[in-house]
Scaffold this active site. Structure first.
Site, PDB file in Angstrom:
ATOM      1  N   ASN A 176      18.948  18.623   1.112  1.00  0.00           N
ATOM      2  CA  ASN A 176      17.908  18.356   2.047  1.00  0.00           C
ATOM      3  C   ASN A 176      16.849  17.952   1.068  1.00  0.00           C
ATOM      4  O   ASN A 176      15.485  17.878   1.679  1.00  0.00           O
ATOM      5  CB  ASN A 176      17.437  19.765   2.728  1.00  0.00           C
ATOM      6  CG  ASN A 176      17.222  20.910   1.838  1.00  0.00           C
ATOM      7  OD1 ASN A 176      17.726  20.518   0.582  1.00  0.00           O
ATOM      8  ND2 ASN A 176      16.351  21.794   2.166  1.00  0.00           N
ATOM      9  N   CYS A 177      16.884  17.603   0.040  1.00  0.00           N
ATOM     10  CA  CYS A 177      15.837  17.084  -1.090  1.00  0.00           C
ATOM     11  C   CYS A 177      15.532  15.423  -0.687  1.00  0.00           C
ATOM     12  O   CYS A 177      16.582  14.631  -0.568  1.00  0.00           O
ATOM     13  CB  CYS A 177      16.245  17.106  -2.581  1.00  0.00           C
ATOM     14  SG  CYS A 177      15.215  16.416  -3.579  1.00  0.00           S
ATOM     15  N   ASN A 178      14.229  15.120  -0.413  1.00  0.00           N
ATOM     16  CA  ASN A 178      13.850  13.680  -0.292  1.00  0.00           C
ATOM     17  C   ASN A 178      14.511  12.690  -1.287  1.00  0.00           C
ATOM     18  O   ASN A 178      14.752  11.768  -1.153  1.00  0.00           O
ATOM     19  CB  ASN A 178      12.579  13.451   0.049  1.00  0.00           C
ATOM     20  CG  ASN A 178      12.176  14.233   1.621  1.00  0.00           C
ATOM     21  OD1 ASN A 178      13.172  14.174   2.346  1.00  0.00           O
ATOM     22  ND2 ASN A 178      10.886  14.643   1.554  1.00  0.00           N
ATOM     23  N   VAL A 202      16.938  13.251  -3.420  1.00  0.00           N
ATOM     24  CA  VAL A 202      18.367  13.121  -3.348  1.00  0.00           C
ATOM     25  C   VAL A 202      18.845  12.114  -2.388  1.00  0.00           C
ATOM     26  O   VAL A 202      19.704  11.441  -2.364  1.00  0.00           O
ATOM     27  CB  VAL A 202      19.083  14.658  -3.285  1.00  0.00           C
ATOM     28  CG1 VAL A 202      20.499  14.503  -3.068  1.00  0.00           C
ATOM     29  CG2 VAL A 202      18.708  15.469  -4.557  1.00  0.00           C
ATOM     30  N   LYS A 203      18.178  12.208  -0.994  1.00  0.00           N
ATOM     31  CA  LYS A 203      18.512  11.500   0.142  1.00  0.00           C
ATOM     32  C   LYS A 203      18.246   9.863  -0.347  1.00  0.00           C
ATOM     33  O   LYS A 203      19.077   9.446  -0.245  1.00  0.00           O
ATOM     34  CB  LYS A 203      17.668  11.813   1.460  1.00  0.00           C
ATOM     35  CG  LYS A 203      17.721  13.174   1.953  1.00  0.00           C
ATOM     36  CD  LYS A 203      16.902  13.478   3.030  1.00  0.00           C
ATOM     37  CE  LYS A 203      17.162  14.902   3.587  1.00  0.00           C
ATOM     38  NZ  LYS A 203      16.178  15.467   4.377  1.00  0.00           N
TER      39      LYS A 203
END
Length: 115
Positions: A8-10, A12-13
């Site tokens: 859910n980390c931006n 990481v996305k």
């Protein structure tokens, strides 16, 4: 290639989207679910420096008092903190051939390192 992070980390996305767009195969290691070893944290700290691995911009770090933050002042203390608070690890960490090569997301570094 292994990508370490939390889904859910931006950042990481962004990283995962970039890897998919560039058709780079990877395995994802969710360290919220799977955890992370002291050995792995030591490896990353030895490569990037413990002050880079410790994410001081995130909410987990900012929830600490100034005194608690100041008390984490060396690699051993940082690793102990990160083992218990994996959300405070800067992410993602990308390994190739079991060696960390990137931390965070910077498209120029990804291009230079992965393509």
């Amino acid at each position: 290639m292994t990508v370490y992070g939390i889904p859910n980390c931006n950042t990481v996305k962004k990283s995962l989207d970039w890897l998919k767009a560039n058709q780079i195969d990877f395995e994802f290691h969710d360290f919220k679910k799977k955890g992370i070893t002291t050995e792995k944290l030591n490896e990353w700290c030895n490569i990037f420096g413990w002050e880079t691995v410790l994410n001081r911009k995130g909410l987990t770090w900012k929830k600490l008092t100034k005194e608690e933050q100041a008390a984490i002042n060396n690699q051993d203390l940082a690793i102990a903190y990160l083992k218990e608070n994996t959300s405070a690890i800067k992410r993602p960490v990308i390994e190739q051939n079991n060696k960390a090569v990137l931390i965070g997301f910077d498209e120029d570094n990804y291009l230079k390192t992965l393509i």
